[in-house]
Design a protein around this motif. Structure first.
Motif, PDB file in Angstrom:
ATOM      1  N   TRP A  80       0.871  -1.187   0.000  1.00 35.18           N
ATOM      2  CA  TRP A  80       0.000   0.000   0.000  1.00 35.18           C
ATOM      3  C   TRP A  80       0.896   1.221   0.000  1.00 35.18           C
ATOM      4  O   TRP A  80       1.781   1.353   0.853  1.00 35.18           O
ATOM      5  N   THR A  81       0.685   2.140  -0.949  1.00 31.32           N
ATOM      6  CA  THR A  81       1.551   3.312  -1.061  1.00 31.32           C
ATOM      7  C   THR A  81       0.749   4.546  -1.416  1.00 31.32           C
ATOM      8  O   THR A  81      -0.140   4.500  -2.264  1.00 31.32           O
ATOM      9  N   LEU A  82       1.099   5.653  -0.788  1.00 26.50           N
ATOM     10  CA  LEU A  82       0.565   6.953  -1.168  1.00 26.50           C
ATOM     11  C   LEU A  82       1.732   7.895  -1.406  1.00 26.50           C
ATOM     12  O   LEU A  82       2.586   8.079  -0.533  1.00 26.50           O
ATOM     13  N   PHE A  83       1.782   8.473  -2.618  1.00 27.40           N
ATOM     14  CA  PHE A  83       2.822   9.428  -2.994  1.00 27.40           C
ATOM     15  C   PHE A  83       2.227  10.831  -3.037  1.00 27.40           C
ATOM     16  O   PHE A  83       1.131  11.031  -3.565  1.00 27.40           O
ATOM     17  N   GLY A 126     -10.270  17.010  -1.333  1.00 24.57           N
ATOM     18  CA  GLY A 126     -10.709  15.944  -0.443  1.00 24.57           C
ATOM     19  C   GLY A 126     -10.625  14.542  -0.993  1.00 24.57           C
ATOM     20  O   GLY A 126     -10.939  13.584  -0.288  1.00 24.57           O
ATOM     21  N   GLN A 127     -10.164  14.375  -2.233  1.00 27.88           N
ATOM     22  CA  GLN A 127     -10.088  13.039  -2.819  1.00 27.88           C
ATOM     23  C   GLN A 127      -8.927  12.236  -2.253  1.00 27.88           C
ATOM     24  O   GLN A 127      -8.970  11.008  -2.208  1.00 27.88           O
ATOM     25  N   ALA A 128      -7.883  12.920  -1.825  1.00 31.87           N
ATOM     26  CA  ALA A 128      -6.698  12.266  -1.263  1.00 31.87           C
ATOM     27  C   ALA A 128      -6.020  13.232  -0.312  1.00 31.87           C
ATOM     28  O   ALA A 128      -6.203  14.453  -0.400  1.00 31.87           O
ATOM     29  N   GLY A 129      -5.223  12.688   0.594  1.00 26.62           N
ATOM     30  CA  GLY A 129      -4.488  13.550   1.489  1.00 26.62           C
ATOM     31  C   GLY A 129      -3.971  12.802   2.698  1.00 26.62           C
ATOM     32  O   GLY A 129      -4.148  11.585   2.831  1.00 26.62           O
ATOM     33  N   VAL A 130      -3.334  13.535   3.587  1.00 31.72           N
ATOM     34  CA  VAL A 130      -2.848  12.998   4.856  1.00 31.72           C
ATOM     35  C   VAL A 130      -3.173  14.026   5.926  1.00 31.72           C
ATOM     36  O   VAL A 130      -2.876  15.211   5.777  1.00 31.72           O
ATOM     37  N   SER A 131      -3.803  13.585   7.004  1.00 35.64           N
ATOM     38  CA  SER A 131      -4.138  14.472   8.107  1.00 35.64           C
ATOM     39  C   SER A 131      -3.623  13.881   9.413  1.00 35.64           C
ATOM     40  O   SER A 131      -3.350  12.691   9.517  1.00 35.64           O
ATOM     41  N   TRP A 138      -5.096   8.769   2.779  1.00 33.63           N
ATOM     42  CA  TRP A 138      -6.122   8.142   1.952  1.00 33.63           C
ATOM     43  C   TRP A 138      -6.049   8.635   0.515  1.00 33.63           C
ATOM     44  O   TRP A 138      -5.523   9.715   0.227  1.00 33.63           O
ATOM     45  N   ILE A 139      -6.539   7.826  -0.383  1.00 32.25           N
ATOM     46  CA  ILE A 139      -6.822   8.213  -1.755  1.00 32.25           C
ATOM     47  C   ILE A 139      -8.042   7.402  -2.192  1.00 32.25           C
ATOM     48  O   ILE A 139      -8.045   6.175  -2.101  1.00 32.25           O
TER      49      ILE A 139
END
Length: 356
Positions: A80-83, A126-131, A138-139
């Motif tokens: 699982w990866t988010l760039f 709001g479609q993707a991000g980090v909080s 999430w994406i």
């Protein structure tokens, strides 16, 4: 050292003309980035703040790999990866003025099957991000989010991704400390000084369900989180890398990477992490890393078996791919999948190979 594809994505989304492009290294990651914040030694990490995005840097990622088994001992891998990629070095804007592009990769692997998927998103909507507070990356409907109620948001997390051929829901827990890679989190990538800020949580224990091609398995096993951010992590001469994250049966962990170059020997380094989380920086002279058997994968000869020796740690192992065909057939393709260890130490881990 995980695949960092965002800079090439920026080029794809920013348009192009017929002018020849200067060499920029693998995936454009050797492209000069004077406007962005440089990576320099001596950073003082700040947790939990550093679990979130870093304005002013061009590229960063939240990257999880898990080596899993079901009750019958059948082995699997999950990724699982988010760039996060910045189009501009200016402070992040809101709404459609936002200059951040997000990219997600997810994959599952068994001995006979490998499935991969990708997602793209524009920041600010709001479609993707980090909080933070609570931590959540999430994406679309892919999530990596904290379930912890104490001061450590990475103590208890939920990881999920789905596509047409796969679905996984995993819980990741750890009571061990985070690990700063390289020299206190300054991870050098070349003799010229290219580098990233890099920390890991290699002590996760994962459990949950994994579905492949309509069949669901109850699985568990070790997992590894990598966090890196940089503005120019490679040189224009570097064509790709081979990255290893290994869970030894002794309880120790090993991270190694070999940055291949058009000219000259590869840049080789790593970190030895003992069972208590204490680290030792490994230099090229400490490591023997040699490709062994190859497999024809997507028309490429991929070294899916390696000899790894670290004499100072009495390590002399061979690693082999669980599934040699673990090709990430995405817009920017690469090889990534689980590996098995044999020799002086048993264990398991993950291997990533780019630029072949």
């Amino acid at each position: 050292m995980k695949i960092k594809v965002g800079v090439l994505l920026l080029a794809l989304l920013s348009g192009c003309d017929n002018s020849p492009e200067p060499e920029k290294g693998f995936a454009g990651l050797g492209h000069q980035a004077e406007a962005f914040i440089p990576v320099v030694p001596g950073r003082v990490f700040n947790f939990p703040l550093d679990h979130g995005p870093h304005d002013g840097f061009r590229i960063e990622w939240w990257y999880v790999t898990a080596n899993l088994k079901d009750d019958q001992g059948q082995e699997f891998g999950a990724q699982w990866t988010l760039f996060r990629s910045a189009l501009k070095a200016t402070p992040e804007q809101s709404g459609w003025s936002n200059q951040t592009i997000w990219l997600g990769h997810a994959a599952v692997t068994s001995a006979t099957v490998h499935h991969a998927a990708e997602r793209y998103a524009r920041g600010g909507v709001g479609q993707a991000g980090v909080s933070l507070a609570p931590f959540k990356a999430w994406i679309d409907d892919w999530h990596f989010s904290s379930q912890a109620t104490d001061e450590d948001p990475l103590a208890d997390l939920q990881l999920s991704a789905r596509d047409k051929a796969f679905n996984y829901q995993l819980r990741l827990t750890s009571t061990r400390p985070l690990v700063l890679q390289g020299d206190k989190g300054f991870s050098q990538k070349s003799e010229q000084g290219q580098a990233s800020y890099y920390y890991s949580q290699p002590f996760f224990q994962a459990s949950g369900t994994l579905e492949i091609d309509g069949k669901t398995y109850t699985v568990s096993g070790p997992a590894w989180l990598d966090r890196e951010w940089s503005s120019q992590p490679l040189t224009a001469n570097q064509t790709g890398w081979d990255w290893f994250a290994l869970h030894l049966d002794s309880g120790d962990q090993v991270m190694l990477y070999r940055m291949r170059q058009k000219d000259g020997a590869p840049y080789l380094t790593g970190t030895w992490i003992d069972a208590h989380g204490q680290t030792q920086l490994l230099q090229a002279d400490d490591i023997s890393l040699t490709p062994q058997d190859t497999a024809n994968v997507a028309g490429r000869a991929m070294p899916v078996s390696w000899s790894i020796k670290i004499p100072g740690k009495h390590l002399d192992i061979t690693i082999g791919a669980l599934n040699p065909k673990a090709w990430m057939d995405l817009r920017i393709p690469y090889w990534e999948g689980p590996v098995q260890l044999s020799g002086s130490h048993g264990g398991q881990g993950y291997l990533e190979m780019t630029g072949y």
